[in-house]
Design a protein around this motif. Structure first.
Motif, PDB file in Angstrom:
ATOM      1  N   ALA A   1       0.790  -1.250   0.207  1.00 58.85           N
ATOM      2  CA  ALA A   1       0.142   0.001  -0.069  1.00 58.85           C
ATOM      3  C   ALA A   1       0.911   1.149   0.075  1.00 58.85           C
ATOM      4  CB  ALA A   1      -0.974  -0.016   1.182  1.00 58.85           C
ATOM      5  N   LEU A   2       2.027   1.122   0.689  1.00 59.08           N
ATOM      6  CA  LEU A   2       2.737   2.362   0.851  1.00 59.08           C
ATOM      7  C   LEU A   2       3.590   2.570  -0.676  1.00 59.08           C
ATOM      8  CD1 LEU A   2       4.567   1.902   4.052  1.00 59.08           C
ATOM      9  CD2 LEU A   2       2.593   3.775   3.549  1.00 59.08           C
ATOM     10  N   PHE A   3       3.941   1.422  -1.007  1.00 61.79           N
ATOM     11  CA  PHE A   3       4.688   1.446  -2.534  1.00 61.79           C
ATOM     12  C   PHE A   3       3.693   2.071  -3.522  1.00 61.79           C
ATOM     13  CE2 PHE A   3       5.142  -0.663  -6.392  1.00 61.79           C
ATOM     14  CZ  PHE A   3       6.321  -0.240  -6.949  1.00 61.79           C
ATOM     15  N   VAL A   4       2.494   1.585  -3.302  1.00 64.41           N
ATOM     16  CA  VAL A   4       1.573   1.895  -4.486  1.00 64.41           C
ATOM     17  C   VAL A   4       0.948   3.579  -4.192  1.00 64.41           C
ATOM     18  CG1 VAL A   4      -0.788   1.678  -5.189  1.00 64.41           C
ATOM     19  CG2 VAL A   4       0.300  -0.220  -4.945  1.00 64.41           C
ATOM     20  N   PHE A   5       1.060   3.994  -2.944  1.00 70.14           N
ATOM     21  CA  PHE A   5       0.628   5.408  -2.872  1.00 70.14           C
ATOM     22  C   PHE A   5       2.002   6.140  -3.344  1.00 70.14           C
ATOM     23  CE2 PHE A   5       1.046   9.129  -0.004  1.00 70.14           C
ATOM     24  CZ  PHE A   5      -0.098   9.804  -0.570  1.00 70.14           C
ATOM     25  N   GLY A   6       3.299   5.666  -3.018  1.00 68.75           N
ATOM     26  CA  GLY A   6       4.209   6.570  -3.645  1.00 68.75           C
ATOM     27  C   GLY A   6       4.228   6.422  -5.025  1.00 68.75           C
ATOM     28  N   THR A   7       4.098   5.368  -5.768  1.00 70.73           N
ATOM     29  CA  THR A   7       3.919   5.295  -7.268  1.00 70.73           C
ATOM     30  C   THR A   7       2.939   6.295  -7.872  1.00 70.73           C
ATOM     31  OG1 THR A   7       2.454   3.286  -7.488  1.00 70.73           O
ATOM     32  CG2 THR A   7       5.066   3.067  -7.364  1.00 70.73           C
ATOM     33  N   ALA A   8       1.945   6.560  -7.066  1.00 71.51           N
ATOM     34  CA  ALA A   8       0.695   7.285  -7.415  1.00 71.51           C
ATOM     35  C   ALA A   8       1.388   8.711  -7.568  1.00 71.51           C
ATOM     36  CB  ALA A   8      -0.305   7.185  -6.642  1.00 71.51           C
ATOM     37  N   LEU A   9       2.087   9.176  -6.533  1.00 71.84           N
ATOM     38  CA  LEU A   9       2.673  10.479  -6.074  1.00 71.84           C
ATOM     39  C   LEU A   9       3.620  10.735  -7.462  1.00 71.84           C
ATOM     40  CD1 LEU A   9       2.891  10.600  -2.578  1.00 71.84           C
ATOM     41  CD2 LEU A   9       1.241  11.866  -4.073  1.00 71.84           C
ATOM     42  N   ILE A  10       4.693   9.717  -7.599  1.00 71.34           N
ATOM     43  CA  ILE A  10       5.718   9.842  -8.512  1.00 71.34           C
ATOM     44  C   ILE A  10       5.208   9.635  -9.840  1.00 71.34           C
ATOM     45  CG2 ILE A  10       7.829   8.715  -9.081  1.00 71.34           C
ATOM     46  CD1 ILE A  10       8.188   8.278  -6.142  1.00 71.34           C
ATOM     47  N   GLY A  11       4.453   8.681 -10.267  1.00 74.27           N
ATOM     48  CA  GLY A  11       4.149   8.320 -11.640  1.00 74.27           C
ATOM     49  C   GLY A  11       3.091   9.059 -12.329  1.00 74.27           C
ATOM     50  N   HIS A  12       2.055   9.510 -11.487  1.00 81.19           N
ATOM     51  CA  HIS A  12       0.813  10.257 -11.866  1.00 81.19           C
ATOM     52  C   HIS A  12       0.693  11.443 -11.175  1.00 81.19           C
ATOM     53  CE1 HIS A  12       0.174   6.254 -13.482  1.00 81.19           C
ATOM     54  NE2 HIS A  12       0.338   5.690 -12.646  1.00 81.19           N
ATOM     55  N   PRO A  13       1.551  12.353 -11.424  1.00 76.93           N
ATOM     56  CA  PRO A  13       1.502  14.008 -10.695  1.00 76.93           C
ATOM     57  C   PRO A  13       0.518  14.818 -11.754  1.00 76.93           C
ATOM     58  CG  PRO A  13       3.321  13.686 -11.662  1.00 76.93           C
ATOM     59  CD  PRO A  13       2.928  12.353 -11.765  1.00 76.93           C
ATOM     60  N   TYR A  14      -0.679  14.459 -11.724  1.00 71.53           N
ATOM     61  CA  TYR A  14      -1.801  14.846 -12.632  1.00 71.53           C
ATOM     62  C   TYR A  14      -1.834  16.453 -12.288  1.00 71.53           C
ATOM     63  CZ  TYR A  14      -5.183  14.953  -9.132  1.00 71.53           C
ATOM     64  OH  TYR A  14      -5.878  15.298  -8.066  1.00 71.53           O
ATOM     65  N   TRP A  15      -1.779  17.137 -11.206  1.00 70.24           N
ATOM     66  CA  TRP A  15      -1.876  18.254 -10.853  1.00 70.24           C
ATOM     67  C   TRP A  15      -0.565  19.153 -11.559  1.00 70.24           C
ATOM     68  CZ3 TRP A  15      -0.985  14.191  -7.763  1.00 70.24           C
ATOM     69  CH2 TRP A  15       0.193  13.895  -7.206  1.00 70.24           C
ATOM     70  N   ASN A  16       0.416  18.722 -12.047  1.00 68.84           N
ATOM     71  CA  ASN A  16       1.422  19.224 -12.911  1.00 68.84           C
ATOM     72  C   ASN A  16       1.296  19.149 -14.386  1.00 68.84           C
ATOM     73  OD1 ASN A  16       2.847  19.838 -10.487  1.00 68.84           O
ATOM     74  ND2 ASN A  16       3.919  17.986 -10.685  1.00 68.84           N
ATOM     75  N   MET A  17       0.201  18.649 -14.792  1.00 68.52           N
ATOM     76  CA  MET A  17      -0.042  18.235 -16.046  1.00 68.52           C
ATOM     77  C   MET A  17      -1.115  19.174 -17.005  1.00 68.52           C
ATOM     78  SD  MET A  17       0.216  14.519 -15.832  1.00 68.52           S
ATOM     79  CE  MET A  17       1.851  13.474 -15.252  1.00 68.52           C
ATOM     80  N   VAL A  18      -1.307  18.962 -18.323  1.00 68.16           N
ATOM     81  CA  VAL A  18      -2.384  19.514 -18.993  1.00 68.16           C
ATOM     82  C   VAL A  18      -3.035  18.656 -19.743  1.00 68.16           C
ATOM     83  CG1 VAL A  18      -1.483  22.028 -19.132  1.00 68.16           C
ATOM     84  CG2 VAL A  18      -1.013  20.374 -20.819  1.00 68.16           C
ATOM     85  N   ASP A  19      -4.256  18.674 -20.017  1.00 68.10           N
ATOM     86  CA  ASP A  19      -4.867  17.575 -20.750  1.00 68.10           C
ATOM     87  C   ASP A  19      -4.378  17.664 -22.111  1.00 68.10           C
ATOM     88  OD1 ASP A  19      -7.050  16.957 -18.858  1.00 68.10           O
ATOM     89  OD2 ASP A  19      -8.180  18.674 -19.202  1.00 68.10           O
ATOM     90  N   PRO A  20      -4.685  16.692 -22.751  1.00 66.10           N
ATOM     91  CA  PRO A  20      -5.231  15.095 -22.178  1.00 66.10           C
ATOM     92  C   PRO A  20      -4.549  14.491 -21.159  1.00 66.10           C
ATOM     93  CG  PRO A  20      -4.560  14.837 -24.123  1.00 66.10           C
ATOM     94  CD  PRO A  20      -4.032  16.098 -23.912  1.00 66.10           C
ATOM     95  N   GLU A  21      -3.129  14.670 -21.027  1.00 66.65           N
ATOM     96  CA  GLU A  21      -2.286  13.924 -20.151  1.00 66.65           C
ATOM     97  C   GLU A  21      -2.741  14.073 -18.730  1.00 66.65           C
ATOM     98  OE1 GLU A  21       2.577  13.715 -19.347  1.00 66.65           O
ATOM     99  OE2 GLU A  21       1.658  15.598 -19.563  1.00 66.65           O
ATOM    100  N   ARG A  22      -3.303  14.952 -18.340  1.00 71.24           N
ATOM    101  CA  ARG A  22      -3.915  15.254 -17.002  1.00 71.24           C
ATOM    102  C   ARG A  22      -4.901  14.547 -16.573  1.00 71.24           C
ATOM    103  NH1 ARG A  22      -4.410  19.360 -13.044  1.00 71.24           N
ATOM    104  NH2 ARG A  22      -6.394  19.492 -12.025  1.00 71.24           N
TER     105      ARG A  22
END
Length: 137
Positions: free
Chosen positions: A83-104
């Motif tokens: 669970a900790l690993f998956v949370f970390g990968t969410a933060l590192i691998g999917h930082p949507y707040w730094n992106m624009v659409d459609p990537e966001r």
């Protein structure tokens, strides 16, 4: 004592949940293991520190911990660790707040899917592996 529809099937349902939760990890981990250099390159492109070490950790967590969780071996601590690993990968691998659409949009979905998986893993950490597991031996 309150009875529910699933009382007699609790352990079967927990086994099914373990398998369904881990299919994604085992398949993804196997892909990372068999395409290790590509995994290292991809993690390097994401800016992961020490991409070779990060790739090895990803393989360990996804493939090997995934298999151990299917088998129900050290389920509670490994589910919490994953669970900790998956949370970390969410933060590192999917930082949507730094992106624009459609990537966001795509990364926002992946981020929240990861959080949902974290929820399932935390539930598994609390419930344990059930009767059909190596933990019961």
């Amino acid at each position: 004592m309150r009875h529910t529809l699933f009382d007699g099937q609790r352990d079967v349902i927990i086994l099914l949940a373990r398998i369904l939760l881990m299919i994604l990890f085992v398949m993804s981990g196997w892909s990372k293991l068999t395409g290790f250099e590509g995994t290292v390159g991809y993690l390097g492109s994401l800016g992961a520190p020490a991409p070779t070490l990060a790739a090895a950790v990803a393989v360990l967590m996804e493939f090997f911990v995934g298999i151990l969780l299917i088998l129900g071996f050290y389920t509670r601590p490994l589910a919490f660790l994953l669970a900790l690993f998956v949370f970390g990968t969410a933060l590192i691998g999917h930082p949507y707040w730094n992106m624009v659409d459609p990537e966001r949009s795509a990364n926002m979905i992946h981020f929240y899917k990861n959080l949902s998986i974290v929820g399932g893993l935390l539930l598994l950490a609390v419930t344990g592996a059930g009767r059909f597991s190596l933990d019961r031996r």
